[in-house]
Design an enzyme around this catalytic site. Structure first.
Site, PDB file in Angstrom:
ATOM      1  N   LYS A  42       0.793  -1.221   0.000  1.00 53.12           N
ATOM      2  CA  LYS A  42       0.000   0.000   0.000  1.00 53.12           C
ATOM      3  C   LYS A  42       0.831   1.279   0.000  1.00 53.12           C
ATOM      4  O   LYS A  42       0.271   2.367  -0.111  1.00 53.12           O
ATOM      5  CB  LYS A  42      -0.997  -0.031   1.157  1.00 53.12           C
ATOM      6  CG  LYS A  42      -2.074  -1.086   0.934  1.00 53.12           C
ATOM      7  CD  LYS A  42      -2.974  -0.708  -0.238  1.00 53.12           C
ATOM      8  CE  LYS A  42      -3.671  -1.851  -0.903  1.00 53.12           C
ATOM      9  NZ  LYS A  42      -4.454  -1.483  -2.078  1.00 53.12           N
ATOM     10  N   SER A 264      -2.484 -12.498   4.709  1.00 54.15           N
ATOM     11  CA  SER A 264      -3.074 -12.380   3.364  1.00 54.15           C
ATOM     12  C   SER A 264      -2.147 -13.022   2.333  1.00 54.15           C
ATOM     13  O   SER A 264      -2.606 -13.586   1.339  1.00 54.15           O
ATOM     14  CB  SER A 264      -3.391 -10.922   3.003  1.00 54.15           C
ATOM     15  OG  SER A 264      -2.224 -10.178   2.749  1.00 54.15           O
TER      16      SER A 264
END
Ligand code: PMP
Length: 304
Positions: A42, A264
């Site tokens: 991100k 994840s």
């Protein structure tokens, strides 16, 4: 390598061919996004959202950035906003890891927690309410902003193609939170080679495969609504991975490859291995490891 600031290190991450047994003599390549300076995929989004807003005159030096986030986008945004000296308020459901929230604070951001029971939807409403109150505030809204998939279309996806220029890519497997990573890369790869299969990964408790929304331990992926970015891309399959399967892979790659991955990433690996069973033999599967286990120590990620 001599650099002048940390922002120069965003992107151009390594890709690893995992030296583990894969069904059907297939190969799995994982983009190691924990090597970005803020520690996750991100950072790319934070940098893109702030520079995009600046160029489009949506923000100036008096703006305040406000965003609902599970954590990594908050770190990426706080890092990018620091460069422009912009105050940042991040609205985070309290369940997300303490490490991520501490890092956001260390970068100078203000954190506002919303109840875990309200999920990301609660954080979105709170962020909107704050934006309405605070003058000259800017809410990038990663969950709806086309700049989110565009970030990955412009940066990560071409890196994959360049990294693997000597290999045929057969399948792309990645998790979805906001869906920006998956949508941007899937779009680019489909344009590059329409035969590439796009497989999206979600934890149990996410709604893509039609199940009811409920809590899960896998952090950073899972959706409470279908990401709007999915309307314009082709998805071949949605794989739902249990928390146990994801965490099993997290432990496995630490023990066998010396690689620290978050849950994840573990889910993405579990899904890639599952896909290898159904794809033709000797398929090349590309996946993404969005962050590292080190920001989940307080959640007892290795179970010890
Ligand atoms: N993994 C982790 C650890 C994340 O923080 C995120 C972002 N929420 C994702 C995966 C999913 O990325 P995206 O929001 O682009 O779907």
């Amino acid at each position: 390598m001599l650099i002048k600031n940390i922002h120069q290190l965003v992107g151009q991450t390594p890709i690893i061919e995992l030296q583990i047994p894969v069904p059907n003599q297939s190969r799995i390549f994982a983009k190691l996004e924990m090597f970005n300076p803020g520690g996750s995929i991100k950072d790319r989004l934070g940098q893109f959202l702030i520079s995009d807003a600046w160029q489009r005159n949506l923000i100036n030096q008096n703006s305040t950035i406000i965003e609902p986030t599970a954590g990594n986008t908050g770190i990426g945004l706080a890092l990018a906003a620091q460069q422009y000296k912009l105050p940042t308020i991040l609205v985070v459901p309290e369940k997300f890891s303490a490490e991520k929230q501490q890092l956001m604070k260390a970068l100078g951001a203000t954190i506002i927690n919303t109840p875990s029971s309200e999920g990301i939807k609660g954080a979105i409403s709170k962020a909107k309410a704050l934006a309405a109150e605070i003058e000259n505030s800017y809410l990038p809204m990663q969950f709806a902003n086309p700049a989110n998939p565009e970030t990955y279309y412009q940066t990560l996806a071409p890196e994959i193609v360049k990294d693997l220029k000597n290999e045929k890519i057969d399948a792309f497997v990645a998790g979805a939170g906001s869906g920006g990573t998956f949508a941007g890369i899937a779009k680019y790869l489909s344009e590059y080679d329409a035969t590439i299969k796009n497989i999206v990964v979600e934890p149990e408790g996410s709604i893509l495969n039609g199940g009811p929304a409920h809590a899960h331990r896998t952090e950073g992926i899972g959706v409470e609504f279908v990401p709007p970015f999915f309307e314009s891309i082709h998805i071949d399959k949605t794989l739902t991975i249990s928390d146990d399967s994801a965490f099993q892979q997290v432990r496995y790659v630490a023990e066998n490859l010396g690689l620290f991955i978050g849950s994840s990433s573990g889910a993405a690996l579990a899904a890639s291995l599952q896909m290898a069973e159904t794809l033709p033999p000797q398929s090349n599967i590309v996946t993404i490891f969005p962050d590292s286990s080190e920001r989940y120590m307080s959640t007892n990620i290795y179970g010890n």
